[in-house]
Design a protein around this motif. Structure first.
Motif, PDB file in Angstrom:
ATOM      1  N   MET A 180      23.680  -7.463  -3.185  1.00  0.00           N
ATOM      2  CA  MET A 180      24.318  -6.968  -4.718  1.00  0.00           C
ATOM      3  C   MET A 180      23.555  -5.516  -4.915  1.00  0.00           C
ATOM      4  N   ASN A 204      25.916  -2.157  -5.394  1.00  0.00           N
ATOM      5  CA  ASN A 204      25.317  -1.211  -6.760  1.00  0.00           C
ATOM      6  C   ASN A 204      24.767  -0.023  -6.595  1.00  0.00           C
ATOM      7  N   HIS A 205      24.106   0.047  -5.841  1.00  0.00           N
ATOM      8  CA  HIS A 205      23.652   1.707  -5.946  1.00  0.00           C
ATOM      9  C   HIS A 205      25.052   2.175  -5.294  1.00  0.00           C
ATOM     10  N   TYR A 225      27.560   1.947  -5.258  1.00  0.00           N
ATOM     11  CA  TYR A 225      28.351   2.254  -5.770  1.00  0.00           C
ATOM     12  C   TYR A 225      28.294   3.082  -7.036  1.00  0.00           C
ATOM     13  N   ASP A 226      27.714   2.998  -7.713  1.00  0.00           N
ATOM     14  CA  ASP A 226      26.617   4.075  -8.277  1.00  0.00           C
ATOM     15  C   ASP A 226      26.806   5.175  -7.772  1.00  0.00           C
ATOM     16  N   GLN A 249      23.413 -16.719  -8.156  1.00  0.00           N
ATOM     17  CA  GLN A 249      23.631 -17.966  -9.311  1.00  0.00           C
ATOM     18  C   GLN A 249      24.285 -19.433  -8.673  1.00  0.00           C
ATOM     19  N   ALA A 284      21.707 -12.357 -14.942  1.00  0.00           N
ATOM     20  CA  ALA A 284      22.199 -12.358 -13.940  1.00  0.00           C
ATOM     21  C   ALA A 284      23.643 -11.066 -14.312  1.00  0.00           C
ATOM     22  N   TYR A 285      23.467 -11.621 -15.677  1.00  0.00           N
ATOM     23  CA  TYR A 285      24.627  -9.583 -15.997  1.00  0.00           C
ATOM     24  C   TYR A 285      23.541  -8.539 -15.972  1.00  0.00           C
ATOM     25  N   GLU A 323      20.959  -7.594 -14.666  1.00  0.00           N
ATOM     26  CA  GLU A 323      20.527  -7.366 -13.982  1.00  0.00           C
ATOM     27  C   GLU A 323      22.077  -6.309 -12.595  1.00  0.00           C
ATOM     28  N   GLN A 324      22.384  -7.094 -12.696  1.00  0.00           N
ATOM     29  CA  GLN A 324      24.035  -6.145 -11.989  1.00  0.00           C
ATOM     30  C   GLN A 324      23.911  -5.097 -13.304  1.00  0.00           C
ATOM     31  N   ALA A 325      23.961  -5.285 -14.075  1.00  0.00           N
ATOM     32  CA  ALA A 325      24.516  -3.906 -15.315  1.00  0.00           C
ATOM     33  C   ALA A 325      23.755  -3.075 -14.320  1.00  0.00           C
ATOM     34  N   VAL A 330      21.036  -2.351 -12.021  1.00  0.00           N
ATOM     35  CA  VAL A 330      21.302  -1.295 -10.560  1.00  0.00           C
ATOM     36  C   VAL A 330      22.708  -0.566 -10.372  1.00  0.00           C
ATOM     37  N   ARG A 331      24.229  -1.440 -11.125  1.00  0.00           N
ATOM     38  CA  ARG A 331      25.045  -0.204 -11.265  1.00  0.00           C
ATOM     39  C   ARG A 331      24.912   1.367 -12.218  1.00  0.00           C
TER      40      ARG A 331
END
Lengths: 109, 109, 109, 109
Positions: A17, A21-22, A24-25, A55, D51-52, D54-56, D58-59
């Motif tokens: 994950m 995301n890295h 993607y960024d 999760q 969880a939200y 965390e993802q936000a 890293v992106r």
């Protein structure tokens, strides 16, 4: 699922994950973004399903096998796209995707 | 929250999530993607928070005001970016974002 | 996927997500919650995968068939649990789940 | 955000998401579930926002401060509920929630 297998899969999903995301960024900051369109798209798909499955496992989902299978498919497809590119973030992402796909496949046994 | 207000906010969140994801998908197919980088990024941010808030409201979250506030902020920022572009998907997305931002602001009162 | 089929599946996923979250919320207020444990658990599983698939479809995911299959499985399991109970929210949820499962199965063809 | 602060917040969010989902799963197996209704509800709210976020992060989300604030609020409320109960999973969850709330508050500065 053994205690060890559990910790291993959570770790792989989390790493994948983060790597997606890295990537993607970083893709959104590349000079030639058009080459990265498929990568951006699959990074989001893969990050989202990994975060979802992570999760689901920790809350004791009864659908670990079905979700593991779809996650493995998405990770593999994302890894295949990422490894086409020379960027460091893509190489790292491909590696994380393939490790995660392998871990997910064990969930479906 | 009245029954009417409830249906209205769920509708706006759903429309905004859909418009953002359509815009995201269309941006990834544009000939000059580099111009759309901020749009792609904000489309994902906005789609994700709208989908999140929609679910949170229907499950009776106690945090409707706090989540509504952050959703309004993100919708407005996404709308501001989208309205800079001439593409039809961006224009429609901006419209959905501003309507949703307005609806979310009412949740925070 | 035809325009009609697209609108139909988005509608079913949205209705099912809402019905599952309403049922979840209502189960948490029941006098005898212990009877509802499986229902609460499956409501969350089902709401989450429906919300996930809805977003994935509108952003043009390449994994519509794989995600549709797992969503159909989860919807059906949730519907089977909900229809065991006499509460109105469970009956409505079961109905939404079975309609959604049927729509999802068409995605996998 | 420094490299250290970044790793610290990702770690706290991940630990809190896992603790909340474990607590949720364990509450659904308790003999007297009615006492745990608020705990189940807040565990889901808290796991989902962690969880939200965390993802936000890293992106590279531009909304780290706003999302950090709402996450801190939800973590604190979940921690307050969990610490009312004697179960080991609740005690551990409360601890993770308070640590995470503190880390999130630093994001809002």
């Amino acid at each position: 699922m053994s205690h060890e297998q559990y910790h291993s899969i959570i770790e792989e999903l989390h790493e994948c994950m983060a790597a997606c995301n890295h990537c993607y960024d970083a893709c959104l900051k590349e000079e030639n973004m058009n080459m990265m369109a498929e990568c951006i798209r699959l990074d989001r798909e893969c990050a989202d399903i990994c975060a979802y499955l992570e999760q689901a496992i920790v809350r004791g989902t009864p659908f670990i096998s079905e979700l593991g299978q779809v996650c493995a498919t998405i990770c593999e497809r994302c890894g295949n796209e990422c490894q086409k590119h020379e960027n460091d973030h893509c190489k790292k992402c491909a590696e994380a995707c393939f490790k995660c796909a392998e871990a997910c496949q064990k969930l479906t046994a």
